[in-house]
Design a protein around this motif. Structure first.
Motif, PDB file in Angstrom:
ATOM      1  N   UNK A  79       0.834  -1.196   0.000  1.00  6.80           N
ATOM      2  CA  UNK A  79       0.000   0.000   0.000  1.00  6.80           C
ATOM      3  C   UNK A  79       0.872   1.251   0.000  1.00  6.80           C
ATOM      4  N   UNK A  80       0.366   2.296  -0.650  1.00  6.72           N
ATOM      5  CA  UNK A  80       1.032   3.598  -0.682  1.00  6.72           C
ATOM      6  C   UNK A  80      -0.057   4.656  -0.528  1.00  6.72           C
ATOM      7  N   UNK A  81       0.008   5.433   0.536  1.00  8.38           N
ATOM      8  CA  UNK A  81      -1.032   6.418   0.821  1.00  8.38           C
ATOM      9  C   UNK A  81      -0.851   7.682  -0.011  1.00  8.38           C
ATOM     10  N   UNK A  82      -1.956   8.140  -0.575  1.00  8.27           N
ATOM     11  CA  UNK A  82      -1.969   9.383  -1.343  1.00  8.27           C
ATOM     12  C   UNK A  82      -3.124  10.254  -0.858  1.00  8.27           C
ATOM     13  N   UNK A  83      -3.035  11.524  -1.178  1.00  7.88           N
ATOM     14  CA  UNK A  83      -4.130  12.466  -0.959  1.00  7.88           C
ATOM     15  C   UNK A  83      -4.535  12.998  -2.324  1.00  7.88           C
ATOM     16  N   UNK A  84      -5.838  13.063  -2.559  1.00  6.47           N
ATOM     17  CA  UNK A  84      -6.345  13.606  -3.809  1.00  6.47           C
ATOM     18  C   UNK A  84      -7.145  14.849  -3.466  1.00  6.47           C
ATOM     19  N   UNK A  85      -6.723  15.971  -4.022  1.00  2.00           N
ATOM     20  CA  UNK A  85      -7.361  17.250  -3.744  1.00  2.00           C
ATOM     21  C   UNK A  85      -8.159  17.652  -4.975  1.00  2.00           C
ATOM     22  N   UNK A  86      -9.480  17.785  -4.807  1.00  2.60           N
ATOM     23  CA  UNK A  86     -10.354  18.173  -5.914  1.00  2.60           C
ATOM     24  C   UNK A  86     -10.633  19.669  -5.789  1.00  2.60           C
ATOM     25  N   UNK A  87     -10.330  20.400  -6.854  1.00  3.91           N
ATOM     26  CA  UNK A  87     -10.541  21.844  -6.886  1.00  3.91           C
ATOM     27  C   UNK A  87     -11.895  22.175  -7.502  1.00  3.91           C
ATOM     28  N   UNK A  88     -12.388  23.379  -7.229  1.00  2.62           N
ATOM     29  CA  UNK A  88     -13.666  23.820  -7.775  1.00  2.62           C
ATOM     30  C   UNK A  88     -13.575  24.125  -9.273  1.00  2.62           C
ATOM     31  N   UNK A  89     -12.399  24.541  -9.726  1.00  2.00           N
ATOM     32  CA  UNK A  89     -12.223  24.918 -11.121  1.00  2.00           C
ATOM     33  C   UNK A  89     -11.051  24.163 -11.721  1.00  2.00           C
ATOM     34  N   UNK A  90     -11.119  23.963 -13.024  1.00  2.00           N
ATOM     35  CA  UNK A  90     -10.056  23.252 -13.731  1.00  2.00           C
ATOM     36  C   UNK A  90      -8.928  24.216 -14.113  1.00  2.00           C
ATOM     37  N   UNK A  91      -7.725  23.654 -14.263  1.00  2.00           N
ATOM     38  CA  UNK A  91      -6.601  24.467 -14.735  1.00  2.00           C
ATOM     39  C   UNK A  91      -6.658  24.561 -16.261  1.00  2.00           C
ATOM     40  N   UNK A  92      -5.654  25.172 -16.857  1.00  2.00           N
ATOM     41  CA  UNK A  92      -5.693  25.383 -18.308  1.00  2.00           C
ATOM     42  C   UNK A  92      -5.610  24.082 -19.108  1.00  2.00           C
ATOM     43  N   UNK A  93      -5.271  22.966 -18.451  1.00  2.00           N
ATOM     44  CA  UNK A  93      -5.215  21.668 -19.118  1.00  2.00           C
ATOM     45  C   UNK A  93      -6.451  20.818 -18.840  1.00  2.00           C
ATOM     46  N   UNK A  94      -7.396  21.365 -18.117  1.00  2.00           N
ATOM     47  CA  UNK A  94      -8.615  20.628 -17.795  1.00  2.00           C
ATOM     48  C   UNK A  94      -8.524  19.805 -16.520  1.00  2.00           C
ATOM     49  N   UNK A  95      -7.396  19.850 -15.827  1.00  2.00           N
ATOM     50  CA  UNK A  95      -7.231  19.094 -14.581  1.00  2.00           C
ATOM     51  C   UNK A  95      -7.894  19.852 -13.431  1.00  2.00           C
ATOM     52  N   UNK A  96      -8.688  19.141 -12.649  1.00  2.00           N
ATOM     53  CA  UNK A  96      -9.318  19.766 -11.501  1.00  2.00           C
ATOM     54  C   UNK A  96      -8.981  19.034 -10.200  1.00  2.00           C
ATOM     55  N   UNK A  97      -7.964  18.191 -10.244  1.00  2.00           N
ATOM     56  CA  UNK A  97      -7.537  17.482  -9.034  1.00  2.00           C
ATOM     57  C   UNK A  97      -6.024  17.279  -9.079  1.00  2.00           C
ATOM     58  N   UNK A  98      -5.424  17.252  -7.899  1.00  2.00           N
ATOM     59  CA  UNK A  98      -3.997  16.948  -7.815  1.00  2.00           C
ATOM     60  C   UNK A  98      -3.814  15.753  -6.892  1.00  2.00           C
ATOM     61  N   UNK A  99      -2.745  15.015  -7.128  1.00  2.00           N
ATOM     62  CA  UNK A  99      -2.448  13.821  -6.337  1.00  2.00           C
ATOM     63  C   UNK A  99      -1.130  14.069  -5.619  1.00  2.00           C
ATOM     64  N   UNK A 100      -1.160  13.900  -4.298  1.00  2.00           N
ATOM     65  CA  UNK A 100       0.027  14.127  -3.485  1.00  2.00           C
ATOM     66  C   UNK A 100       0.309  12.908  -2.625  1.00  2.00           C
ATOM     67  N   UNK A 101       1.567  12.778  -2.232  1.00  2.00           N
ATOM     68  CA  UNK A 101       1.948  11.722  -1.304  1.00  2.00           C
ATOM     69  C   UNK A 101       1.233  11.979   0.021  1.00  2.00           C
ATOM     70  N   UNK A 102       0.648  10.939   0.611  1.00  2.00           N
ATOM     71  CA  UNK A 102      -0.015  11.093   1.893  1.00  2.00           C
ATOM     72  C   UNK A 102       0.975  11.554   2.959  1.00  2.00           C
ATOM     73  N   UNK A 139      -5.230  14.967 -12.037  1.00  2.00           N
ATOM     74  CA  UNK A 139      -6.365  14.207 -12.558  1.00  2.00           C
ATOM     75  C   UNK A 139      -7.458  15.168 -12.982  1.00  2.00           C
ATOM     76  N   UNK A 140      -8.418  14.630 -13.730  1.00  2.00           N
ATOM     77  CA  UNK A 140      -9.559  15.438 -14.130  1.00  2.00           C
ATOM     78  C   UNK A 140     -10.817  14.596 -14.020  1.00  2.00           C
ATOM     79  N   UNK A 141     -11.927  15.274 -13.785  1.00  2.00           N
ATOM     80  CA  UNK A 141     -13.215  14.598 -13.732  1.00  2.00           C
ATOM     81  C   UNK A 141     -13.619  14.216 -15.144  1.00  2.00           C
ATOM     82  N   UNK A 142     -13.925  12.927 -15.329  1.00  2.00           N
ATOM     83  CA  UNK A 142     -14.365  12.464 -16.641  1.00  2.00           C
ATOM     84  C   UNK A 142     -15.846  12.076 -16.634  1.00  2.00           C
TER      85      UNK A 142
END
Length: 96
Positions: A27-50, A68-71
């Motif tokens: 197992x490897x723990x991560x945090x996924x942060x979902x933003x209200x708005x997308x960046x210029x590439x359409x990504x609205x989430x970032x993945x970080x090391x827990x 990541x982005x919402x699909x």
């Protein structure tokens, strides 16, 4: 609201000392942060090391692994990147 996110991580940034093993699985723990708005590439989430509690309390900077982005969304609302428009001297209908 249910969502499906699609993303990728940079495997070279994974700290292998943080991989834990339980019941023969790794197992490897991560945090996924979902933003209200997308960046210029359409990504609205970032993945970080827990982070551990101690790291959070010490306000250590998290290790960014990817994005990541919402699909798909159960509400049908998928954040879109703001379209960037450029203009030259007020002309924004250039043929190229």
């Amino acid at each position: 609201m249910a969502q499906i996110l699609s993303g990728s991580i940079d495997l070279s940034k994974i700290d292998k000392t943080r991989i834990t093993e339980k019941d023969g699985r790794k197992w490897y723990n991560v945090s996924i942060i979902v933003n209200d708005e997308a960046d210029k590439y359409g990504n609205n989430a970032s993945i970080q090391q827990g982070q551990t509690k101690e790291e959070r309390e010490a306000k250590e900077k998290p290790v960014y692994l990817g994005n990541a982005k919402t699909v798909w969304s159960s509400e049908g609302k998928i954040p879109k990147a703001q379209e960037k428009r450029s203009s030259v001297d007020g002309i924004d209908d250039l043929p190229f």
